[in-house]
Write a protein that holds these residues in place. Structure first.
Motif, short mmCIF file in Angstrom:
data_model
loop_
_atom_site.label_atom_id
_atom_site.label_comp_id
_atom_site.label_asym_id
_atom_site.label_seq_id
_atom_site.Cartn_x
_atom_site.Cartn_y
_atom_site.Cartn_z
N PHE A 41 41.96 31.35 38.27
CA PHE A 41 42.15 30.27 39.22
C PHE A 41 41.03 30.27 40.25
O PHE A 41 40.95 31.15 41.10
N THR A 42 40.16 29.27 40.17
CA THR A 42 39.05 29.15 41.12
C THR A 42 39.12 27.79 41.80
O THR A 42 39.58 26.80 41.21
N TRP A 43 38.65 27.73 43.04
CA TRP A 43 38.63 26.45 43.74
C TRP A 43 37.61 25.49 43.14
O TRP A 43 37.78 24.27 43.20
N THR A 44 36.57 26.03 42.52
CA THR A 44 35.59 25.17 41.86
C THR A 44 36.24 24.39 40.73
O THR A 44 36.07 23.16 40.61
N THR B 223 54.87 11.00 33.33
CA THR B 223 53.53 10.63 32.89
C THR B 223 52.64 10.23 34.06
O THR B 223 51.42 10.11 33.89
N ARG B 224 53.23 10.02 35.23
CA ARG B 224 52.44 9.67 36.42
C ARG B 224 52.13 10.89 37.28
O ARG B 224 51.58 10.76 38.37
N ILE B 225 52.49 12.08 36.82
CA ILE B 225 52.33 13.30 37.62
C ILE B 225 51.26 14.20 37.02
O ILE B 225 51.37 14.62 35.87
N GLU B 226 50.24 14.49 37.78
CA GLU B 226 49.19 15.42 37.38
C GLU B 226 49.44 16.78 38.04
O GLU B 226 49.91 16.84 39.18
N VAL B 227 49.12 17.85 37.34
CA VAL B 227 49.24 19.20 37.89
C VAL B 227 47.84 19.75 38.13
O VAL B 227 47.04 19.89 37.20
N VAL B 228 47.54 20.02 39.40
CA VAL B 228 46.26 20.63 39.78
C VAL B 228 46.59 21.86 40.62
O VAL B 228 46.86 21.75 41.81
N PRO B 229 46.62 23.05 40.03
CA PRO B 229 47.05 24.25 40.76
C PRO B 229 46.05 24.70 41.81
O PRO B 229 44.90 24.23 41.84
N ASN B 230 46.49 25.58 42.67
CA ASN B 230 45.62 26.17 43.68
C ASN B 230 44.51 26.98 43.03
O ASN B 230 44.67 27.52 41.92
N GLY B 231 43.42 27.11 43.73
CA GLY B 231 42.40 28.06 43.35
C GLY B 231 42.56 29.32 44.20
O GLY B 231 43.48 29.45 45.00
N THR B 232 41.67 30.24 44.02
CA THR B 232 41.66 31.48 44.81
C THR B 232 40.22 31.76 45.22
O THR B 232 39.33 31.81 44.36
N PRO B 233 39.97 31.93 46.51
CA PRO B 233 38.59 32.20 46.93
C PRO B 233 38.11 33.55 46.41
O PRO B 233 38.92 34.48 46.26
N PRO B 234 36.85 33.67 46.09
CA PRO B 234 36.34 34.96 45.63
C PRO B 234 36.48 36.02 46.70
O PRO B 234 36.39 35.74 47.90
N VAL B 235 36.73 37.23 46.27
CA VAL B 235 36.85 38.36 47.20
C VAL B 235 35.45 38.81 47.59
O VAL B 235 34.65 39.22 46.73
N THR B 236 35.15 38.71 48.87
CA THR B 236 33.80 39.05 49.33
C THR B 236 33.76 40.39 50.06
O THR B 236 32.69 40.95 50.26
N GLY B 237 34.89 40.89 50.48
CA GLY B 237 34.91 42.16 51.19
C GLY B 237 34.79 43.34 50.24
O GLY B 237 34.97 43.21 49.02
N PRO B 238 34.50 44.51 50.76
CA PRO B 238 34.36 45.71 49.93
C PRO B 238 35.70 46.19 49.40
O PRO B 238 36.76 45.88 49.96
N LEU C 5 50.32 30.81 46.67
CA LEU C 5 48.93 31.12 46.97
C LEU C 5 48.74 32.59 47.32
O LEU C 5 47.81 33.24 46.85
N THR C 6 49.63 33.14 48.14
CA THR C 6 49.46 34.53 48.56
C THR C 6 49.67 35.50 47.40
O THR C 6 49.12 36.61 47.41
N ILE C 7 50.42 35.08 46.39
CA ILE C 7 50.61 35.93 45.21
C ILE C 7 49.29 36.13 44.48
O ILE C 7 48.93 37.24 44.08
N VAL C 8 48.54 35.03 44.32
CA VAL C 8 47.25 35.13 43.63
C VAL C 8 46.21 35.79 44.52
O VAL C 8 45.33 36.51 44.03
N GLU C 9 46.29 35.57 45.83
CA GLU C 9 45.38 36.26 46.74
C GLU C 9 45.59 37.77 46.67
O GLU C 9 44.62 38.54 46.68
#
Length: 387
Positions: A366-369, A185-200, A298-302
């Motif tokens: 999954f977003t960093w926002t 009950t003292r443990i919070e889960v806050v997963p990673n986000g993923t930066p938006p893809v900006t390249g073509p 993280l690299t899996i979601v990237e």
């Protein structure tokens, strides 16, 4: 200035052994950097105290509102953090009231070894644990250090932080912490986000291609990817593996590549820029995560954000939450199955493409926002009582 005069803004101090500028920085450091940026965007003030490193990074920087203090080395940063903080409590150092104010919250990033901050902080402490290092201690250290490290992580830290809240990045890590004795009950889960893809958008390579992205250290087990390429080389003569990242384990990996006779099929890139990372993630047919343990993946979601499916090990912690097995990638139980699934997906264009499309949709969750907002809400709750 003392932040207690404000009703909303907090001063958050992260204690972490590295920062993203460190040559050995990895996913943990990315997480801290992105969370810090989101907290600053929300109006909070952030300081990161971490180890100095030999690539010329200055002792102190202030970029995008995040103040970085580099003190000590990989092994002495824990003591230097305590001394710097205690000097600040006396108003003598960069964390002192005369300069920037003591923090409202200390985030103690426990990478196997914690900073022992409850002993000296005098402020609420949040223990941030990406994953439990049970499997990694014997891989990286000898018998004595392995036993000492595991005792600190599994017994001492659990008792020292018994009154602190915890945050981790996956339900798998939450369950492991609970097994060590941390009240769930003292443990919070806050997963990673993923930066938006900006390249073509970029085409796939015209030949079968695999990618391993991350730090080159023993517990990432890049050897499994190398042996997979060696086993498939006869049936796939134009198969290529890109190993993108840097680390002290690169030399043994190159030696193994030579010994397996696949040096002409393996490309070690060293450190790569964000643009180059986008290129290799987009152009590869499959991403491989042979790691022994990950808090998240993280690299899996990237990779998923570029429609690239991943193959990883089912028992490796948070990777099972970073993907949806059989839909956005594949989870396997042993090395033989790892190689077999790589063979199957490389040969099945239709299934691989369908997985990639599902992976793209999954990554959008999954977003960093959103991650930053959840972390900021946690900061607010933990500091409200004191205020």
């Amino acid at each position: 200035m003392d932040d207690s005069s404000s009703t909303t803004a907090r001063h958050v101090l992260f204690l972490n052994w590295r920062d993203t500028a460190n040559p050995e920085g990895g996913g943990s450091e990315v997480y801290i950097e992105r969370i810090a940026a989101e907290l600053v965007a929300a109006g909070h003030r952030v300081t990161l105290l971490c180890a100095a490193h030999a690539d010329g990074a200055p002792e102190e920087t202030n970029s995008d509102g995040v103040r970085v203090l580099r003190r000590g080395s990989r092994h002495t940063v824990y003591a230097r953090a305590a001394l710097t903080y205690l000097a600040g409590r006396l108003g003598l150092g960069p964390l002192g009231r005369r300069r920037l104010g003591l923090p409202d919250l200390v985030v103690d990033v426990c990478n196997g070894v914690p900073f022992f901050s409850p002993l000296y902080a005098g402020r609420p402490v949040l223990a941030l644990v990406h994953h439990v290092h049970r499997e990694q201690w014997p891989v990286v250290f000898g018998a004595v250090m392995c036993r000492l490290g595991w005792w600190i992580e599994s017994w001492l830290a659990v008792r020292l932080y018994r009154r602190c809240r915890y945050v981790t990045v996956s339900e798998a890590s939450r369950a492991e912490l609970a097994q060590l004795g941390v009240d769930a009950t003292r443990i919070e889960v806050v997963p990673n986000g993923t930066p938006p893809v900006t390249g073509p958008a970029l085409p796939r390579t015209d030949h079968p291609s695999l990618l391993v992205l991350g730090r080159l250290v023993p517990h990432k087990r890049v050897e499994i990817a190398l042996r997979t390429v060696a086993e498939l080389s006869a049936e796939l003569p134009d198969l290529e593996l890109v190993v993108a990242g840097q680390g002290w384990w690169e030399a043994p990996l190159r030696e193994l590549s030579d010994a397996l006779g696949i040096s002409d099929r393996v490309r070690f890139t060293g450190f790569i820029s964000e643009q180059k990372k986008h290129e290799v993630l987009s152009s590869s047919w499959l991403a491989l995560t042979p790691s022994l343990k990950e808090g998240w993946g993280l690299t899996i979601v990237e990779a998923a954000a570029r429609s690239t499916p991943t193959i990883a090990f089912r028992y490796a912690g948070g990777v099972a939450e970073a993907m949806v097995d059989t839909e956005t990638g594949l989870l396997v139980d042993d090395e033989a199955e790892f190689t077999a699934r790589v063979r199957e997906l490389l040969a099945d264009d239709v299934r691989r493409k369908a997985m990639g499309e599902a992976a793209l949709a999954h990554a959008a969750r999954f977003t960093w926002t959103a991650t930053g907002a959840r972390f900021a809400e946690l900061v607010g709750r933990l500091t409200a009582a004191r205020r």
